[in-house]
Write an enzyme that holds these catalytic residues in place. Structure first.
Site, PDB file in Angstrom:
ATOM      1  N   ARG A  39       0.821  -1.218   0.000  1.00 21.73           N
ATOM      2  CA  ARG A  39       0.000   0.000   0.000  1.00 21.73           C
ATOM      3  C   ARG A  39       0.851   1.264   0.000  1.00 21.73           C
ATOM      4  NH1 ARG A  39      -4.400  -1.923   4.493  1.00 21.73           N
ATOM      5  NH2 ARG A  39      -5.421  -3.539   3.263  1.00 21.73           N
ATOM      6  N   ARG A  43      -3.291   6.197   0.051  1.00 26.03           N
ATOM      7  CA  ARG A  43      -3.844   7.354   0.763  1.00 26.03           C
ATOM      8  C   ARG A  43      -2.858   8.084   1.656  1.00 26.03           C
ATOM      9  NH1 ARG A  43      -8.856   4.585   3.487  1.00 26.03           N
ATOM     10  NH2 ARG A  43      -7.470   2.786   3.308  1.00 26.03           N
ATOM     11  N   ARG A  52      -6.783  11.297  -7.096  1.00 26.89           N
ATOM     12  CA  ARG A  52      -7.994  10.511  -6.914  1.00 26.89           C
ATOM     13  C   ARG A  52      -9.209  11.363  -6.565  1.00 26.89           C
ATOM     14  NH1 ARG A  52      -8.807   5.764  -4.801  1.00 26.89           N
ATOM     15  NH2 ARG A  52     -10.946   6.473  -5.095  1.00 26.89           N
ATOM     16  N   ASP A  88      -6.373  -3.270  -7.706  1.00 24.10           N
ATOM     17  CA  ASP A  88      -7.127  -3.819  -6.585  1.00 24.10           C
ATOM     18  C   ASP A  88      -7.384  -5.286  -6.886  1.00 24.10           C
ATOM     19  OD1 ASP A  88      -8.938  -2.820  -4.093  1.00 24.10           O
ATOM     20  OD2 ASP A  88      -9.914  -4.475  -5.127  1.00 24.10           O
ATOM     21  N   TYR A 164     -14.815 -12.616  -0.913  1.00 22.61           N
ATOM     22  CA  TYR A 164     -15.551 -11.417  -1.302  1.00 22.61           C
ATOM     23  C   TYR A 164     -16.807 -11.775  -2.096  1.00 22.61           C
ATOM     24  CZ  TYR A 164     -12.009  -8.045   0.202  1.00 22.61           C
ATOM     25  OH  TYR A 164     -11.171  -7.265   0.951  1.00 22.61           O
TER      26      TYR A 164
END
Length: 362
Positions: A39, A43, A52, A88, A164
């Protein structure tokens, strides 16, 4: 999906010397101790948040120029030894035609969860053209990367993708997933086989475009016992690793909370085993045996504890890595024990990379 060895048309860069990450993964001495962060493109970076601001996650993941820019941001800022493709784990599912979205603050949400034999039979397959934008992004990134910086491709492992699809989104208990796994093993194996096909195709597109290594994330495998992992999951992950073996690039495997699964996860065929912060690297080698490289494993929260603590803990992980090599690991790639937390100070990450690079090699 059978794949004849040597049939791929792989693009690759020429390097004057082995990439540090590849060297550490394959038993050669790197020019410096390699480090990258899961990651790292995300962010924690203001430049990522800026790009983004007007683009959804899936929109960004299918835009080659945006993927290239976001992938390169942490390399420019931190001088890490590897970029990891910005994407992702549900991207190949979306590309195959599965109705899903990535909801801010929640994660992937599946419109129609998969819970029956009919649901599995109706799942679409992934065609290479569906992820052509990802192959193009890899080519753009490789054209921009410095010679010493590796590019890591990645995919989600079949079990994590299945969780998922079955749950319909993130879960704490994986009730529906385990109920299908235990209660209907025929349907379970059909689903896992289908997802292995999708994962293999997604990785091949990245490998054909020229990535230097790949990482298979089985993020939620830590929910399983070793016996259940070996019985219900390992055969499918092993097929993924086997069917990309002929590309000859390092294959990394990682899951969260998988200390008890490290031997079983290593048996499925990776060259590098990722270790979270719960197990020291030298202990991980004792569990998995010699002949593999290890990756990890600074606790991401240490980066909030101040410079003295960071320096102490970086040194500890470096020393653990050296002991791991002495115990039979072929190399050590420094990383966190999971991903960079969103509120991490980017300057702290940069200083951490400098500390790691200043450490002596074993």
């Amino acid at each position: 999906m059978p794949h004849e060895s040597g049939a791929h048309n792989r693009r690759s860069r020429s390097h004057s010397s082995p990439l540090s990450l590849v060297a550490a993964a394959t038993g050669r001495k790197p020019s410096r101790r390699p480090v990258w962060f899961m990651r790292q493109a995300g962010r924690s970076l203001p430049e990522y948040r800026a790009i983004r601001a007007d683009h959804g996650m899936l929109e960004a993941c299918f835009d080659p120029a945006m993927v290239c820019e976001i992938t390169l941001q942490p390399v420019r800022r931190h001088d890490v030894d590897a970029a990891i493709l910005f994407s992702d784990i549900v991207v190949p599912l979306r590309a195959a035609g599965i109705d899903l979205d990535i909801v801010a603050g929640t994660g992937p949400v599946i419109a129609r969860p998969v819970r029956t034999t009919g649901d599995v039979a109706a799942l679409p397959r992934l065609e290479p053209a569906g992820v052509g934008a990802i192959g193009k992004a890899v080519e753009l990134i490789l054209a921009e990367l410095a010679e010493r910086t590796a590019l890591i491709g990645f995919a989600g492992a079949p079990f994590t993708l299945a969780s998922y699809l079955i749950e319909g989104g993130p879960s704490r208990t994986y009730t529906h997933t385990k109920a299908l796994m235990y209660g209907d093993p025929v349907t379970w194996n059909a689903l896992m086989g289908h997802l292995a096909d999708i994962t293999i195709e997604f990785l091949r597109v990245q490998l054909d475009a020229g990535v230097d290594a790949v990482q298979l994330f089985d993020s939620w495998a830590g929910q399983l016992s070793p016996a259940d992992y070996r019985h219900y999951v390992a055969p499918h992950s092993a097929r993924v690793f086997a069917e990309i073996a002929d590309y000859g690039v390092p294959r990394i495997h990682f899951g969260v909370g998988t200390g008890e699964l490290l031997p079983a996860m290593t048996e499925v065929g990776p060259d590098v085993i990722g270790v979270d912060w719960r197990v020291p690297l030298d202990e991980a080698v004792r569990r998995v045996g010699p002949g593999k490289a290890v990756q990890g494993n600074l606790d991401p929260t240490v980066l909030f504890a101040g410079s003295d603590v960071i320096e102490r803990e970086v040194r500890r992980v470096v020393d653990d890595g050296d002991r791991a090599i002495a115990a039979g690991a072929v190399g050590h790639i420094f990383n966190l024990g999971h991903g960079v937390l969103p509120t991490t100070d980017p300057d702290t990450l940069t200083r951490t990379v400098e500390l790691i690079h200043s450490a002596d090699l074993p």
